[in-house]
Design a protein around this motif. Structure first.
Motif, PDB file in Angstrom:
ATOM      1  N   ARG A 105      27.412  -1.412  31.709  1.00  0.00           N
ATOM      2  CA  ARG A 105      26.640  -0.350  31.046  1.00  0.00           C
ATOM      3  C   ARG A 105      27.027   1.031  31.584  1.00  0.00           C
ATOM      4  O   ARG A 105      27.144   1.993  30.831  1.00  0.00           O
ATOM      5  N   LEU A 106      27.216   1.106  32.887  1.00  0.00           N
ATOM      6  CA  LEU A 106      27.620   2.384  33.468  1.00  0.00           C
ATOM      7  C   LEU A 106      29.009   2.803  32.982  1.00  0.00           C
ATOM      8  O   LEU A 106      29.250   3.980  32.711  1.00  0.00           O
ATOM      9  N   ASP A 107      29.916   1.840  32.866  1.00  0.00           N
ATOM     10  CA  ASP A 107      31.261   2.155  32.371  1.00  0.00           C
ATOM     11  C   ASP A 107      31.196   2.746  30.964  1.00  0.00           C
ATOM     12  O   ASP A 107      31.922   3.695  30.650  1.00  0.00           O
ATOM     13  N   SER A 108      30.322   2.198  30.127  1.00  0.00           N
ATOM     14  CA  SER A 108      30.159   2.751  28.781  1.00  0.00           C
ATOM     15  C   SER A 108      29.634   4.181  28.839  1.00  0.00           C
ATOM     16  O   SER A 108      30.048   5.049  28.065  1.00  0.00           O
ATOM     17  N   PHE A 109      28.726   4.438  29.771  1.00  0.00           N
ATOM     18  CA  PHE A 109      28.191   5.796  29.946  1.00  0.00           C
ATOM     19  C   PHE A 109      29.294   6.740  30.416  1.00  0.00           C
ATOM     20  O   PHE A 109      29.420   7.857  29.915  1.00  0.00           O
ATOM     21  N   LYS A 144      19.625   4.327  29.645  1.00  0.00           N
ATOM     22  CA  LYS A 144      18.332   3.831  30.139  1.00  0.00           C
ATOM     23  C   LYS A 144      17.877   2.614  29.334  1.00  0.00           C
ATOM     24  O   LYS A 144      17.427   1.616  29.905  1.00  0.00           O
ATOM     25  N   ALA A 145      18.008   2.693  28.017  1.00  0.00           N
ATOM     26  CA  ALA A 145      17.582   1.584  27.161  1.00  0.00           C
ATOM     27  C   ALA A 145      18.409   0.330  27.431  1.00  0.00           C
ATOM     28  O   ALA A 145      17.874  -0.779  27.508  1.00  0.00           O
ATOM     29  N   MET A 146      19.702   0.489  27.613  1.00  0.00           N
ATOM     30  CA  MET A 146      20.572  -0.658  27.847  1.00  0.00           C
ATOM     31  C   MET A 146      20.323  -1.265  29.238  1.00  0.00           C
ATOM     32  O   MET A 146      20.339  -2.485  29.401  1.00  0.00           O
ATOM     33  N   LEU A 147      20.078  -0.421  30.225  1.00  0.00           N
ATOM     34  CA  LEU A 147      19.745  -0.940  31.559  1.00  0.00           C
ATOM     35  C   LEU A 147      18.415  -1.681  31.529  1.00  0.00           C
ATOM     36  O   LEU A 147      18.259  -2.709  32.188  1.00  0.00           O
ATOM     37  N   LEU A 148      17.467  -1.170  30.763  1.00  0.00           N
ATOM     38  CA  LEU A 148      16.186  -1.856  30.621  1.00  0.00           C
ATOM     39  C   LEU A 148      16.382  -3.201  29.936  1.00  0.00           C
ATOM     40  O   LEU A 148      15.789  -4.206  30.339  1.00  0.00           O
ATOM     41  N   GLY A 149      17.230  -3.237  28.932  1.00  0.00           N
ATOM     42  CA  GLY A 149      17.542  -4.500  28.270  1.00  0.00           C
ATOM     43  C   GLY A 149      18.173  -5.500  29.224  1.00  0.00           C
ATOM     44  O   GLY A 149      17.836  -6.687  29.220  1.00  0.00           O
ATOM     45  N   ARG A 176      17.489 -10.494  32.295  1.00  0.00           N
ATOM     46  CA  ARG A 176      18.199 -10.821  33.542  1.00  0.00           C
ATOM     47  C   ARG A 176      18.321 -12.317  33.816  1.00  0.00           C
ATOM     48  O   ARG A 176      19.245 -12.748  34.482  1.00  0.00           O
ATOM     49  N   ASN A 177      17.421 -13.120  33.303  1.00  0.00           N
ATOM     50  CA  ASN A 177      17.463 -14.562  33.566  1.00  0.00           C
ATOM     51  C   ASN A 177      18.242 -15.342  32.520  1.00  0.00           C
ATOM     52  O   ASN A 177      18.447 -16.541  32.680  1.00  0.00           O
ATOM     53  N   ASP A 178      18.667 -14.676  31.463  1.00  0.00           N
ATOM     54  CA  ASP A 178      19.485 -15.346  30.454  1.00  0.00           C
ATOM     55  C   ASP A 178      20.906 -15.494  30.979  1.00  0.00           C
ATOM     56  O   ASP A 178      21.428 -14.597  31.645  1.00  0.00           O
ATOM     57  N   LYS A 179      21.534 -16.612  30.659  1.00  0.00           N
ATOM     58  CA  LYS A 179      22.887 -16.860  31.168  1.00  0.00           C
ATOM     59  C   LYS A 179      23.908 -15.904  30.575  1.00  0.00           C
ATOM     60  O   LYS A 179      24.778 -15.416  31.269  1.00  0.00           O
ATOM     61  N   ASN A 180      23.819 -15.663  29.287  1.00  0.00           N
ATOM     62  CA  ASN A 180      24.806 -14.802  28.639  1.00  0.00           C
ATOM     63  C   ASN A 180      24.145 -13.948  27.563  1.00  0.00           C
ATOM     64  O   ASN A 180      24.349 -14.181  26.382  1.00  0.00           O
ATOM     65  N   PRO A 181      23.379 -12.940  27.976  1.00  0.00           N
ATOM     66  CA  PRO A 181      22.758 -12.098  26.965  1.00  0.00           C
ATOM     67  C   PRO A 181      23.841 -11.261  26.280  1.00  0.00           C
ATOM     68  O   PRO A 181      24.745 -10.750  26.920  1.00  0.00           O
ATOM     69  N   ASN A 182      23.750 -11.179  24.981  1.00  0.00           N
ATOM     70  CA  ASN A 182      24.762 -10.452  24.236  1.00  0.00           C
ATOM     71  C   ASN A 182      24.059  -9.469  23.320  1.00  0.00           C
ATOM     72  O   ASN A 182      23.647  -9.825  22.221  1.00  0.00           O
ATOM     73  N   PHE A 183      23.895  -8.246  23.781  1.00  0.00           N
ATOM     74  CA  PHE A 183      23.302  -7.219  22.948  1.00  0.00           C
ATOM     75  C   PHE A 183      24.052  -5.916  23.181  1.00  0.00           C
ATOM     76  O   PHE A 183      24.572  -5.670  24.254  1.00  0.00           O
ATOM     77  N   GLU A 184      24.143  -5.148  22.126  1.00  0.00           N
ATOM     78  CA  GLU A 184      24.858  -3.881  22.187  1.00  0.00           C
ATOM     79  C   GLU A 184      24.262  -2.956  21.145  1.00  0.00           C
ATOM     80  O   GLU A 184      23.610  -3.409  20.198  1.00  0.00           O
ATOM     81  N   LEU A 185      24.487  -1.675  21.316  1.00  0.00           N
ATOM     82  CA  LEU A 185      24.030  -0.703  20.337  1.00  0.00           C
ATOM     83  C   LEU A 185      24.842  -0.867  19.060  1.00  0.00           C
ATOM     84  O   LEU A 185      26.056  -1.075  19.110  1.00  0.00           O
ATOM     85  N   ASP A 186      24.161  -0.766  17.935  1.00  0.00           N
ATOM     86  CA  ASP A 186      24.833  -0.828  16.647  1.00  0.00           C
ATOM     87  C   ASP A 186      24.678   0.538  15.998  1.00  0.00           C
ATOM     88  O   ASP A 186      23.641   0.854  15.432  1.00  0.00           O
ATOM     89  N   LYS A 231      20.652   2.777  10.976  1.00  0.00           N
ATOM     90  CA  LYS A 231      19.829   3.968  11.124  1.00  0.00           C
ATOM     91  C   LYS A 231      18.874   3.720  12.283  1.00  0.00           C
ATOM     92  O   LYS A 231      18.453   2.586  12.506  1.00  0.00           O
ATOM     93  N   PRO A 232      18.506   4.762  13.031  1.00  0.00           N
ATOM     94  CA  PRO A 232      17.586   4.558  14.161  1.00  0.00           C
ATOM     95  C   PRO A 232      16.283   3.878  13.773  1.00  0.00           C
ATOM     96  O   PRO A 232      15.716   3.128  14.549  1.00  0.00           O
ATOM     97  N   SER A 233      15.821   4.098  12.560  1.00  0.00           N
ATOM     98  CA  SER A 233      14.552   3.495  12.144  1.00  0.00           C
ATOM     99  C   SER A 233      14.675   1.989  11.886  1.00  0.00           C
ATOM    100  O   SER A 233      13.681   1.299  11.774  1.00  0.00           O
ATOM    101  N   GLU A 234      15.914   1.482  11.810  1.00  0.00           N
ATOM    102  CA  GLU A 234      16.104   0.063  11.554  1.00  0.00           C
ATOM    103  C   GLU A 234      15.980  -0.791  12.807  1.00  0.00           C
ATOM    104  O   GLU A 234      15.867  -1.998  12.723  1.00  0.00           O
ATOM    105  N   GLY A 235      16.035  -0.176  13.974  1.00  0.00           N
ATOM    106  CA  GLY A 235      15.765  -0.885  15.218  1.00  0.00           C
ATOM    107  C   GLY A 235      16.935  -1.637  15.803  1.00  0.00           C
ATOM    108  O   GLY A 235      18.083  -1.352  15.503  1.00  0.00           O
ATOM    109  N   PHE A 236      16.628  -2.627  16.643  1.00  0.00           N
ATOM    110  CA  PHE A 236      17.625  -3.398  17.370  1.00  0.00           C
ATOM    111  C   PHE A 236      18.249  -4.469  16.492  1.00  0.00           C
ATOM    112  O   PHE A 236      17.623  -4.983  15.584  1.00  0.00           O
ATOM    113  N   ASN A 237      19.462  -4.823  16.816  1.00  0.00           N
ATOM    114  CA  ASN A 237      20.140  -5.926  16.152  1.00  0.00           C
ATOM    115  C   ASN A 237      20.379  -6.999  17.211  1.00  0.00           C
ATOM    116  O   ASN A 237      21.236  -6.846  18.071  1.00  0.00           O
ATOM    117  N   MET A 238      19.611  -8.060  17.175  1.00  0.00           N
ATOM    118  CA  MET A 238      19.731  -9.149  18.142  1.00  0.00           C
ATOM    119  C   MET A 238      20.555 -10.276  17.544  1.00  0.00           C
ATOM    120  O   MET A 238      20.570 -10.460  16.333  1.00  0.00           O
TER     121      MET A 238
END
Length: 137
Positions: A62-66, A77-82, A87-97, A101-108
């Motif tokens: 996340r820092l490298d992306s910053f 901040k949002a990505m670090l919070l995510g 943190r307990n998931d073996k392979n969480p895969n989430f990224e900003l899309d 539009k911002p009003s559409e929210g997260f894409n899991m």
């Protein structure tokens, strides 16, 4: 006065500030650390994450992306919070899309990821009481 001096020296050399711990655990250069050291909320999230077993490689990603200007401060901040939430998931895969539009929210990637995220947000931000009603009445 002399015992106080010895105590002060012992405390000084035995206590490492969290900033040096962050810098060393994440193997950050001086220039990289300077970019985040004034953002208290980011330092807090990183420290909290490292203390709660978030893998340093995930934080570093996340820092490298910053550092590459792919994230704003708020997005970092949002990505670090995510990362902390998952943190307990073996392979969480989430990224900003950015195509959304911002009003559409997260894409899991899955329903389970979305449910965990929403449950954690609701539990931390709202005092929810569940009322079970009998449907036969």
């Amino acid at each position: 006065m002399r015992p106080f001096y010895y105590l002060f020296v012992l405390i000084l050399f035995n206590c490492r500030p969290s900033s040096s711990i962050i810098k060393n655990k994440l193997d950050l250069s001086n220039q990289q650390f300077r970019q985040i050291k004034s953002i208290d909320s980011v330092l807090f999230l990183i420290s909290k994450s490292l203390n709660n077993n978030v893998k340093p490689a995930r934080i570093r990603r996340r820092l490298d992306s910053f550092y590459l200007n792919s994230y704003t401060k708020g997005e970092l901040k949002a990505m670090l919070l995510g990362e902390y939430i998952f943190r307990n998931d073996k392979n969480p895969n989430f990224e900003l899309d950015r195509s959304m539009k911002p009003s559409e929210g997260f894409n899991m990637d899955g329903v389970d990821d979305g449910k965990k995220f929403l449950d954690s947000v609701i539990a931390k931000n709202f005092n929810v009481k569940t009322i079970v009603q009998d449907s036969l009445k």
